[in-house]
Design a protein around this motif. Structure first.
Motif, PDB file in Angstrom:
ATOM      1  N   ARG A  56       1.324  -0.996  -0.078  1.00 41.98           N
ATOM      2  CA  ARG A  56      -0.128  -0.045   0.117  1.00 41.98           C
ATOM      3  C   ARG A  56       0.983   1.152   0.207  1.00 41.98           C
ATOM      4  O   ARG A  56       0.214   1.791  -0.678  1.00 41.98           O
ATOM      5  CB  ARG A  56      -1.096   0.112   1.114  1.00 41.98           C
ATOM      6  N   GLN A  57       2.172   1.457   0.526  1.00 42.31           N
ATOM      7  CA  GLN A  57       2.687   2.252   0.285  1.00 42.31           C
ATOM      8  C   GLN A  57       3.147   2.682  -0.554  1.00 42.31           C
ATOM      9  O   GLN A  57       3.941   3.805  -0.896  1.00 42.31           O
ATOM     10  CB  GLN A  57       4.179   2.114   1.786  1.00 42.31           C
ATOM     11  N   SER A  58       3.624   1.696  -0.804  1.00 43.99           N
ATOM     12  CA  SER A  58       4.521   1.657  -2.387  1.00 43.99           C
ATOM     13  C   SER A  58       3.298   2.631  -3.799  1.00 43.99           C
ATOM     14  O   SER A  58       3.721   3.086  -4.828  1.00 43.99           O
ATOM     15  CB  SER A  58       5.237   0.800  -3.390  1.00 43.99           C
ATOM     16  N   ALA A  59       2.277   1.469  -3.907  1.00 42.40           N
ATOM     17  CA  ALA A  59       1.060   1.870  -4.289  1.00 42.40           C
ATOM     18  C   ALA A  59       0.709   3.676  -4.659  1.00 42.40           C
ATOM     19  O   ALA A  59       0.081   4.779  -5.078  1.00 42.40           O
ATOM     20  CB  ALA A  59      -0.484   1.593  -4.440  1.00 42.40           C
ATOM     21  N   HIS A  64       0.215   9.121  -5.800  1.00 39.27           N
ATOM     22  CA  HIS A  64       0.113  10.236  -4.614  1.00 39.27           C
ATOM     23  C   HIS A  64      -0.542  10.741  -3.769  1.00 39.27           C
ATOM     24  O   HIS A  64      -1.459  11.985  -3.821  1.00 39.27           O
ATOM     25  CB  HIS A  64       0.094  11.768  -5.314  1.00 39.27           C
ATOM     26  N   THR A  65      -0.701   9.490  -2.834  1.00 40.28           N
ATOM     27  CA  THR A  65      -1.968   9.776  -2.506  1.00 40.28           C
ATOM     28  C   THR A  65      -1.361   8.639  -0.275  1.00 40.28           C
ATOM     29  O   THR A  65      -0.730   8.160  -1.359  1.00 40.28           O
ATOM     30  CB  THR A  65      -3.164   9.072  -2.992  1.00 40.28           C
ATOM     31  N   ASP A  66      -3.020   8.658   0.529  1.00 40.98           N
ATOM     32  CA  ASP A  66      -1.927   7.814   1.671  1.00 40.98           C
ATOM     33  C   ASP A  66      -2.272   6.414   1.807  1.00 40.98           C
ATOM     34  O   ASP A  66      -3.017   6.437   0.305  1.00 40.98           O
ATOM     35  CB  ASP A  66      -2.975   8.269   2.665  1.00 40.98           C
ATOM     36  N   ALA A  67      -1.747   5.882   1.978  1.00 47.25           N
ATOM     37  CA  ALA A  67      -1.557   4.461   1.754  1.00 47.25           C
ATOM     38  C   ALA A  67      -3.101   3.930   2.709  1.00 47.25           C
ATOM     39  O   ALA A  67      -2.950   2.557   1.858  1.00 47.25           O
ATOM     40  CB  ALA A  67      -0.391   3.554   2.336  1.00 47.25           C
ATOM     41  N   ASN A  68      -3.230   4.883   3.236  1.00 44.13           N
ATOM     42  CA  ASN A  68      -4.553   4.156   3.731  1.00 44.13           C
ATOM     43  C   ASN A  68      -5.967   4.268   2.826  1.00 44.13           C
ATOM     44  O   ASN A  68      -6.890   3.515   2.883  1.00 44.13           O
ATOM     45  CB  ASN A  68      -4.917   5.037   4.615  1.00 44.13           C
ATOM     46  N   ASN A  69      -5.554   4.567   1.523  1.00 46.60           N
ATOM     47  CA  ASN A  69      -6.615   4.628   0.166  1.00 46.60           C
ATOM     48  C   ASN A  69      -6.046   3.527  -0.032  1.00 46.60           C
ATOM     49  O   ASN A  69      -6.910   3.711  -0.626  1.00 46.60           O
ATOM     50  CB  ASN A  69      -6.358   6.216   0.133  1.00 46.60           C
ATOM     51  N   LEU A 197      -2.498   2.152 -15.002  1.00 46.18           N
ATOM     52  CA  LEU A 197      -2.148   2.011 -14.336  1.00 46.18           C
ATOM     53  C   LEU A 197      -0.889   1.679 -14.751  1.00 46.18           C
ATOM     54  O   LEU A 197      -0.590   0.519 -14.764  1.00 46.18           O
ATOM     55  CB  LEU A 197      -2.979   1.578 -12.898  1.00 46.18           C
ATOM     56  N   GLY A 198       0.308   2.339 -14.706  1.00 47.01           N
ATOM     57  CA  GLY A 198       1.573   1.934 -14.307  1.00 47.01           C
ATOM     58  C   GLY A 198       1.869   2.131 -16.272  1.00 47.01           C
ATOM     59  O   GLY A 198       3.002   2.257 -16.664  1.00 47.01           O
ATOM     60  N   ALA A 199       0.956   2.914 -16.799  1.00 47.46           N
ATOM     61  CA  ALA A 199       1.307   3.704 -18.157  1.00 47.46           C
ATOM     62  C   ALA A 199       1.508   4.805 -17.771  1.00 47.46           C
ATOM     63  O   ALA A 199       2.500   5.448 -18.379  1.00 47.46           O
ATOM     64  CB  ALA A 199       0.383   2.794 -19.242  1.00 47.46           C
ATOM     65  N   LEU A 200       0.389   5.346 -17.304  1.00 42.27           N
ATOM     66  CA  LEU A 200       0.271   7.240 -17.463  1.00 42.27           C
ATOM     67  C   LEU A 200       0.057   7.508 -16.165  1.00 42.27           C
ATOM     68  O   LEU A 200      -0.311   6.620 -15.181  1.00 42.27           O
ATOM     69  CB  LEU A 200      -1.486   7.076 -17.982  1.00 42.27           C
ATOM     70  N   PRO A 201       0.281   8.664 -15.742  1.00 44.42           N
ATOM     71  CA  PRO A 201      -0.101   9.409 -14.862  1.00 44.42           C
ATOM     72  C   PRO A 201      -1.156   9.614 -13.942  1.00 44.42           C
ATOM     73  O   PRO A 201      -2.426   9.697 -14.828  1.00 44.42           O
ATOM     74  CB  PRO A 201       1.053  10.779 -14.529  1.00 44.42           C
ATOM     75  N   LEU A 202      -1.478   9.456 -12.882  1.00 43.40           N
ATOM     76  CA  LEU A 202      -2.786   8.812 -12.270  1.00 43.40           C
ATOM     77  C   LEU A 202      -2.847   9.466 -11.403  1.00 43.40           C
ATOM     78  O   LEU A 202      -2.958   8.699 -10.211  1.00 43.40           O
ATOM     79  CB  LEU A 202      -3.669   7.605 -12.742  1.00 43.40           C
ATOM     80  N   TYR A 203      -3.941  10.966 -10.839  1.00 46.20           N
ATOM     81  CA  TYR A 203      -3.625  11.578  -9.495  1.00 46.20           C
ATOM     82  C   TYR A 203      -5.399  11.606  -9.071  1.00 46.20           C
ATOM     83  O   TYR A 203      -5.537  12.520  -9.520  1.00 46.20           O
ATOM     84  CB  TYR A 203      -2.673  12.916  -9.863  1.00 46.20           C
ATOM     85  N   PRO A 204      -5.440  10.620  -7.919  1.00 46.69           N
ATOM     86  CA  PRO A 204      -7.031  10.974  -7.830  1.00 46.69           C
ATOM     87  C   PRO A 204      -7.527  11.536  -6.896  1.00 46.69           C
ATOM     88  O   PRO A 204      -8.123  12.317  -6.993  1.00 46.69           O
ATOM     89  CB  PRO A 204      -7.644   9.005  -7.287  1.00 46.69           C
ATOM     90  N   LEU A 289       9.486  -0.081 -11.636  1.00 40.24           N
ATOM     91  CA  LEU A 289       9.339   0.200 -12.941  1.00 40.24           C
ATOM     92  C   LEU A 289       9.066   1.571 -13.150  1.00 40.24           C
ATOM     93  O   LEU A 289       9.012   2.832 -13.401  1.00 40.24           O
ATOM     94  CB  LEU A 289       8.377  -0.790 -13.897  1.00 40.24           C
ATOM     95  N   PRO A 290       7.445   1.882 -12.438  1.00 42.27           N
ATOM     96  CA  PRO A 290       6.721   3.480 -12.698  1.00 42.27           C
ATOM     97  C   PRO A 290       7.460   4.458 -11.910  1.00 42.27           C
ATOM     98  O   PRO A 290       7.387   5.875 -12.012  1.00 42.27           O
ATOM     99  CB  PRO A 290       5.313   2.802 -12.580  1.00 42.27           C
ATOM    100  N   LEU A 291       7.805   3.535 -10.086  1.00 44.70           N
ATOM    101  CA  LEU A 291       8.265   4.329  -9.585  1.00 44.70           C
ATOM    102  C   LEU A 291       9.763   5.160  -9.494  1.00 44.70           C
ATOM    103  O   LEU A 291      10.876   5.978  -9.381  1.00 44.70           O
ATOM    104  CB  LEU A 291       8.264   4.002  -7.988  1.00 44.70           C
ATOM    105  N   GLN A 292      10.548   3.974 -10.267  1.00 48.06           N
ATOM    106  CA  GLN A 292      12.239   4.478 -10.399  1.00 48.06           C
ATOM    107  C   GLN A 292      11.958   4.911 -11.594  1.00 48.06           C
ATOM    108  O   GLN A 292      12.833   6.017 -11.780  1.00 48.06           O
ATOM    109  CB  GLN A 292      12.829   2.512 -10.451  1.00 48.06           C
ATOM    110  N   ASN A 293      11.536   4.899 -12.890  1.00 49.68           N
ATOM    111  CA  ASN A 293      11.746   5.423 -13.831  1.00 49.68           C
ATOM    112  C   ASN A 293      10.840   6.549 -14.010  1.00 49.68           C
ATOM    113  O   ASN A 293      10.950   7.442 -15.041  1.00 49.68           O
ATOM    114  CB  ASN A 293      11.393   4.199 -15.214  1.00 49.68           C
ATOM    115  N   THR A 294       9.974   6.987 -12.896  1.00 50.10           N
ATOM    116  CA  THR A 294       9.016   8.042 -12.506  1.00 50.10           C
ATOM    117  C   THR A 294       7.742   7.490 -13.761  1.00 50.10           C
ATOM    118  O   THR A 294       7.937   7.257 -14.674  1.00 50.10           O
ATOM    119  CB  THR A 294       9.294   9.331 -12.605  1.00 50.10           C
ATOM    120  N   ILE A 295       6.384   8.053 -13.346  1.00 56.74           N
ATOM    121  CA  ILE A 295       5.821   7.395 -14.175  1.00 56.74           C
ATOM    122  C   ILE A 295       5.529   8.104 -15.507  1.00 56.74           C
ATOM    123  O   ILE A 295       5.071   7.815 -16.498  1.00 56.74           O
ATOM    124  CB  ILE A 295       4.155   7.430 -13.571  1.00 56.74           C
TER     125      ILE A 295
END
Length: 391
Positions: A56-59, A64-69, A197-204, A289-295
């Motif tokens: 959840r922390q990584s996701a 760009h949200t709290d892991a609790n979500n 998810l994993g291909a495009l930015p997604l910021y809820p 993948l998305p975190l190390q390379n940035t989305i």
């Protein structure tokens, strides 16, 4: 990146919008967990005390949200089904969706009609294309506009549930625009992100998205049978619990304590035993993948590989090839990881390409080109040459 994927030894794989090859470091991480499990049984959890929490922390960092979500689920359908069944719909309430949605984002809402709700479907049209030759007949679904959505919305509309990216045409909804529209009207925006998810930015949180469900084995290169669910705190409060089990309750392993004391964060949807080794693997995929390379970096590489194909087609002097191969190119805000191609016989083309060691798939009458981080310009050149000799 190529060293993390064993398929590179055998295939030119351009089907990352389907079932992707499992990322090797993720496979090995899952294997290590399974090995410790085989040797230690339940004692494995002393070594892996909070796998789901770490996932959840990584996701959360990715979205760009709290892991609790975040919640760990099996697939998109499970996440959307829990949301649809638990949402406080009343007779006369409306859900708006697209007529050609993937089944995971159609059936969960369709069955709510037994509660008296109405599922209203946005009709298909050619919208958002960079150019549209009237002589071209599109073989399948294409797209829709915000105006098409607005035409269906009434004061009884409670939810707009839409795929970020349509799995056939590759059309991407402008979620920032749609989220603002929903916020003005107090409508909950629910997103199927299996194809983004994993291909495009997604910021809820930035885009006013109430919920997101996605599978982990497409653009995240994770194992089959795992996915993620995002819910905002306000949206989560609305959802009645429809799946229950021991893991839902705060009392944990005090199994004889039947007090109703459920989690109210993302664990609300992790109702019972989860496939832990899959969660171990999925976290590795997100981290490396998305975190190390940035989305944004992932997106830009995918688009660059698509551009290689488009440029090869534009420059080609092969007789009639530009009439035989037509890419469905959308405006920048509607572009995605899928570049759908109109070709004379997509099923035959896909089969012949596979015979040449190139993997892509057909959906809705389109041949889908879906490159990813491991894809190189040489891979695209090989694909173009093979396709040109096939059609």
């Amino acid at each position: 990146m190529s060293e993390g994927l064993s398929h590179r030894q055998s295939w030119n794989y351009l089907n990352f919008c389907g079932v992707s090859p499992l990322y090797d470091p993720a496979r090995m991480a899952a294997h290590r967990f399974d090995e410790r499990h085989s040797l230690q049984g339940a004692l494995v959890f002393a070594e892996y005390p909070d796998v789901l929490g770490e996932l959840r922390q990584s996701a959360g960092r990715l979205l760009h949200t709290d892991a609790n979500n975040l919640s760990f689920v099996k697939n998109t359908a499970e996440g959307l089904s829990m949301i649809a069944a638990g949402y406080p719909l009343q007779a006369g309430d409306e859900i708006v969706s697209y007529v050609h949605e993937y089944p995971s984002n159609h059936y969960p809402w369709l069955v709510q009609e037994h509660r008296g709700a109405t599922l209203k479907l946005i009709q298909n049209r050619a919208y958002g294309l960079l150019a549209c030759d009237d002589s071209i007949t599109l073989p399948g679904p294409c797209s829709f506009s915000l105006e098409d959505i607005d035409a269906l919305v009434t004061p009884r509309t409670k939810i707009i549930s839409i795929s970020h990216v349509q799995f056939t045409s590759g059309f991407a909804v402008d979620l920032k625009q749609l989220g603002a529209y929903c916020k003005e009207r107090n409508i909950d925006l629910v997103v199927d992100a299996a194809q983004s998810l994993g291909a495009l930015p997604l910021y809820p949180e930035m885009w006013n998205i109430s919920a997101i469900a996605a599978s982990g084995w497409k653009w995240l290169l994770g194992p089959i049978g795992c996915g993620l669910l995002y819910t905002s705190p306000a949206f989560r409060e609305k959802i009645q619990t429809v799946m229950t089990g021991a893991d839902l309750m705060k009392q944990g392993q005090d199994y004889l304590n039947h007090t109703w004391n459920p989690y109210t964060d993302g664990r609300k949807f992790e109702y019972s035993t989860s496939p832990v080794s899959l969660a171990v693997a999925l976290k590795v995929c997100i981290d490396e993948l998305p975190l190390q390379n940035t989305i944004e970096g992932v997106r830009d590489h995918i688009f660059a590989m698509q551009d290689v194909f488009i440029e090869l087609l534009d420059r080609s002097s092969l007789a009639g090839i530009k009439e035989k191969i037509r890419p469905l190119c959308f405006q920048p805000e509607h572009r995605s990881g899928i570049l759908s191609l109109i070709v004379p016989d997509p099923d035959t083309a896909s089969r012949k390409l596979r015979d040449k060691g190139i993997v892509c798939t057909v959906r809705g009458g389109y041949l889908r080109l879906a490159p990813h981080l491991p894809t190189t310009a040489s891979d695209i050149e090989r694909f173009f040459s093979a396709l040109a000799s096939t059609v």
